[in-house]
Design a protein around this motif. Sequence first.
Motif, PDB file in Angstrom:
ATOM      1  N   LYS A  94     -18.708  24.617 -16.145  1.00  0.00           N
ATOM      2  CA  LYS A  94     -19.441  24.472 -17.117  1.00  0.00           C
ATOM      3  C   LYS A  94     -18.481  24.015 -18.529  1.00  0.00           C
ATOM      4  CE  LYS A  94     -22.810  28.330 -16.635  1.00  0.00           C
ATOM      5  NZ  LYS A  94     -23.336  29.587 -16.953  1.00  0.00           N
ATOM      6  N   ALA A  95     -17.248  24.747 -18.420  1.00  0.00           N
ATOM      7  CA  ALA A  95     -16.254  24.192 -19.522  1.00  0.00           C
ATOM      8  C   ALA A  95     -16.028  22.656 -19.429  1.00  0.00           C
ATOM      9  CB  ALA A  95     -14.917  24.780 -19.262  1.00  0.00           C
ATOM     10  N   GLN A 151     -15.806  30.129 -21.904  1.00  0.00           N
ATOM     11  CA  GLN A 151     -15.818  29.919 -20.456  1.00  0.00           C
ATOM     12  C   GLN A 151     -14.485  29.961 -19.837  1.00  0.00           C
ATOM     13  OE1 GLN A 151     -18.511  29.705 -18.541  1.00  0.00           O
ATOM     14  NE2 GLN A 151     -19.828  30.398 -20.224  1.00  0.00           N
ATOM     15  N   LYS A 162     -17.649  28.618 -13.934  1.00  0.00           N
ATOM     16  CA  LYS A 162     -16.993  29.048 -15.287  1.00  0.00           C
ATOM     17  C   LYS A 162     -16.223  27.336 -15.834  1.00  0.00           C
ATOM     18  CE  LYS A 162     -17.379  33.592 -15.848  1.00  0.00           C
ATOM     19  NZ  LYS A 162     -18.417  33.511 -16.964  1.00  0.00           N
ATOM     20  N   ASN A 172     -17.974  27.709 -27.124  1.00  0.00           N
ATOM     21  CA  ASN A 172     -18.618  28.108 -25.802  1.00  0.00           C
ATOM     22  C   ASN A 172     -17.473  27.599 -24.662  1.00  0.00           C
ATOM     23  OD1 ASN A 172     -20.366  28.883 -23.674  1.00  0.00           O
ATOM     24  ND2 ASN A 172     -21.853  27.665 -24.556  1.00  0.00           N
TER      25      ASN A 172
END
Length: 71
Positions: A17-18, A45, A14, A41
Amino acid sequence: MSQEQKEEQTFEVKIEKAKELLEKLSNPQITLSDSLDLYKNGMKQLEEAQKLLDEAKLIFEVDKKEEAEPF
């Protein structure tokens, strides 16, 4: 991989992804609409990563408390 396994991801995934979303936000060619979507988004995350971190902290505190209690 089951749907549940796909949805449940690790803290590290996570955060990664951030970071990727942040890199995309740094692009000066990005539209306002796209940047808002990426921001939402990314925040999602990070919130999910924070929940995972809080859960791990709670588990650690409970385990630590159980070890400290005499039988």
